[in-house]
Design an enzyme around this catalytic site. Structure first.
Site, mmCIF file in Angstrom:
data_model
loop_
_atom_site.group_PDB
_atom_site.id
_atom_site.type_symbol
_atom_site.label_atom_id
_atom_site.label_comp_id
_atom_site.label_asym_id
_atom_site.label_seq_id
_atom_site.Cartn_x
_atom_site.Cartn_y
_atom_site.Cartn_z
ATOM 1 N N SER A 271 1.029 -1.292 -0.067
ATOM 2 C CA SER A 271 0.123 0.085 0.001
ATOM 3 C C SER A 271 0.810 1.221 0.279
ATOM 4 O O SER A 271 1.836 1.263 0.650
ATOM 5 C CB SER A 271 -0.959 0.084 1.190
ATOM 6 O OG SER A 271 -1.639 1.196 1.323
ATOM 7 N N LYS A 277 -0.355 -3.479 5.181
ATOM 8 C CA LYS A 277 -1.428 -4.146 4.240
ATOM 9 C C LYS A 277 -0.659 -5.091 3.436
ATOM 10 O O LYS A 277 0.422 -4.802 2.980
ATOM 11 C CB LYS A 277 -2.328 -2.934 3.470
ATOM 12 C CG LYS A 277 -3.272 -2.305 4.261
ATOM 13 C CD LYS A 277 -3.949 -1.615 3.655
ATOM 14 C CE LYS A 277 -4.934 -2.510 2.712
ATOM 15 N NZ LYS A 277 -5.921 -1.805 1.771
ATOM 16 N N ASN A 279 -2.280 -6.570 0.107
ATOM 17 C CA ASN A 279 -3.370 -6.465 -0.762
ATOM 18 C C ASN A 279 -3.326 -7.825 -1.681
ATOM 19 O O ASN A 279 -2.258 -8.169 -2.270
ATOM 20 C CB ASN A 279 -3.354 -5.453 -1.575
ATOM 21 C CG ASN A 279 -3.494 -4.042 -0.623
ATOM 22 O OD1 ASN A 279 -4.338 -3.994 0.142
ATOM 23 N ND2 ASN A 279 -2.868 -2.785 -0.793
ATOM 24 N N ARG A 310 -21.597 -9.993 -46.780
ATOM 25 C CA ARG A 310 -20.620 -8.945 -46.236
ATOM 26 C C ARG A 310 -21.025 -7.902 -45.724
ATOM 27 O O ARG A 310 -21.539 -7.147 -46.140
ATOM 28 C CB ARG A 310 -19.261 -9.012 -47.222
ATOM 29 C CG ARG A 310 -18.522 -9.973 -47.792
ATOM 30 C CD ARG A 310 -17.193 -9.750 -48.596
ATOM 31 N NE ARG A 310 -16.476 -8.568 -48.018
ATOM 32 C CZ ARG A 310 -15.953 -7.839 -48.498
ATOM 33 N NH1 ARG A 310 -16.058 -7.624 -49.648
ATOM 34 N NH2 ARG A 310 -15.084 -6.897 -47.867
#
Length: 381
Positions: A271, A277, A279, A310
């Site tokens: 972080s 943290k 993550n 087409r």
């Protein structure tokens, strides 16, 4: 900076401008050589065209501007090839014989889809292999089962992993099947009738497919896009099954749960503001892909009602969308392969959470179900 975090460099390279130009030139070279093999143009003419395709230097930026004006890549590309062969009028006239701009575009996309699939399948199989090992290792480890996001009854942690494995394996097999159907050469000419080829259209198409490493179909498929749509759907399912695993791992890694987490990799998952943290960045990549993919698949499905022989606008929309789907699938697959190979399972936390649930540790037939899923996997390998 937007594309690379969601994809892999190798997959992005398959669909980039340089690769697109190489694939278009490969088509024109192979077309000339195929027509020579079928007696439609002289061998020395084909050799000169093929050599020019291999050696011509075309600034991609200039070609892009010309294609934007012309409405298709083939028009300025063929003009440049003919200009390069101006000293050999027979060769200049033979460039692109019997083909149309959509033949080039579709065959280029088919080459890129083939390359993208070949890049993706081993990563998906690697993920399944890693999950198979994890499932066997934790088959009889009791954990809290959760339904409707609430604690339910005990399950074997390995069963949860085996279900991830089974979903990803099934999606991988579907992708391989759909790619086989979609990665085919396109060669039909202006109205899809193979006019002006002295009855040799099917033979030229077969030679062309072999030269480009593609499959063939009984007839041109200009306005039939079901195979491309099938491959798009298969890519969406691949991304969704990877997203299922990612969602579960992210939930298990939450504070207060803490039963599993992504592997610790230097420089990943931190972080910018909170040093404590960790993550789930791999899960983030897969879940972001899973959010984007359904809309992309829907775009391909919406292009199925092509007009007459087409269409206008439908097939022209497919190339960029398929490139995005392959990029997202590659990014998600690479991220979750890393997670699968290094997933950290906290058995102490599993036991703690199960004890807090207070429903015992009978995980039913979890171990037997893991064994059955692993046995079924071995039979299909």
């Amino acid at each position: 900076m937007r594309d690379r975090p969601a994809a892999t460099a190798a997959m992005l390279a398959i669909f980039d401008d340089a690769a697109t130009l190489r694939a278009a030139l490969a088509f024109e070279a192979a077309l000339a050589e195929s027509e020579a093999a079928c007696g439609l143009i002289p061998g020395d003419v084909a050799a000169r065209i093929a050599e020019t395709c291999r050696t011509i230097a075309i600034p991609v930026g200039e070609l892009a501007e010309e294609a934007a004006l012309a409405g298709t890549l083939a028009i300025p590309l063929v003009a440049r090839l003919r200009a390069a062969l101006a000293g050999m009028p027979d060769a200049a006239a033979a460039v692109h014989r019997g083909a149309t701009s959509q033949d080039v575009a579709d065959s280029v996309l088919a080459q890129q889809m083939r390359g993208g699939t070949d890049l993706l399948l081993p990563v998906l199989r690697r993920t399944g292999d890693a999950l198979a090992v994890l499932a066997a290792r934790h088959a009889d480890v009791a954990a809290v089962g959760r339904t409707l996001l609430q604690d339910a009854l005990p399950i074997g942690f390995g069963l949860r992993v085996a279900q991830w494995m089974a979903g990803i394996d099934a999606a991988t097999a579907r992708l391989a099947r759909e790619a086989q159907a979609a990665c085919v050469v396109q060669f039909g000419g202006a109205a899809g009738t193979r006019a002006g080829l002295d009855g040799q259209g099917a033979a030229v198409a077969a030679h062309l497919a072999a030269a480009l490493g593609l499959g063939t179909t009984v007839a041109p498929w200009h306005a039939r896009r079901e195979a491309v749509a099938g491959l798009a759907a298969a890519l969406g399912i691949v991304i969704g099954t990877l997203g299922k695993m990612a969602r579960d791992v992210a939930l298990l890694a939450q504070g207060g749960v803490g039963e599993a987490r992504e592997p610790a990799i230097a420089g990943r998952g931190g972080s910018s503001a909170m040093a404590h943290k960790r993550n789930p960045t791999g899960c983030q990549v897969a879940l972001s892909a899973a959010i984007r993919a359904p809309g992309l698949v829907a775009t391909i499905l919406s292009a199925l009602p092509q007009e007459l022989e087409r269409g206008l606008g439908g097939w022209q929309a497919e190339g960029p969308v398929m490139a995005d789907l392959f990029a997202l699938a590659a990014g998600a697959a690479a991220a979750m392969a890393t997670v699968a190979e290094g997933l950290e399972v906290d058995r102490d936390r599993l036991a703690h959470n199960l004890a807090t649930l207070g429903r015992g540790n009978d995980s039913g037939e979890s171990a037997a179900l893991v064994a059955a899923l692993l046995a079924a996997r071995r039979e299909t390998r």
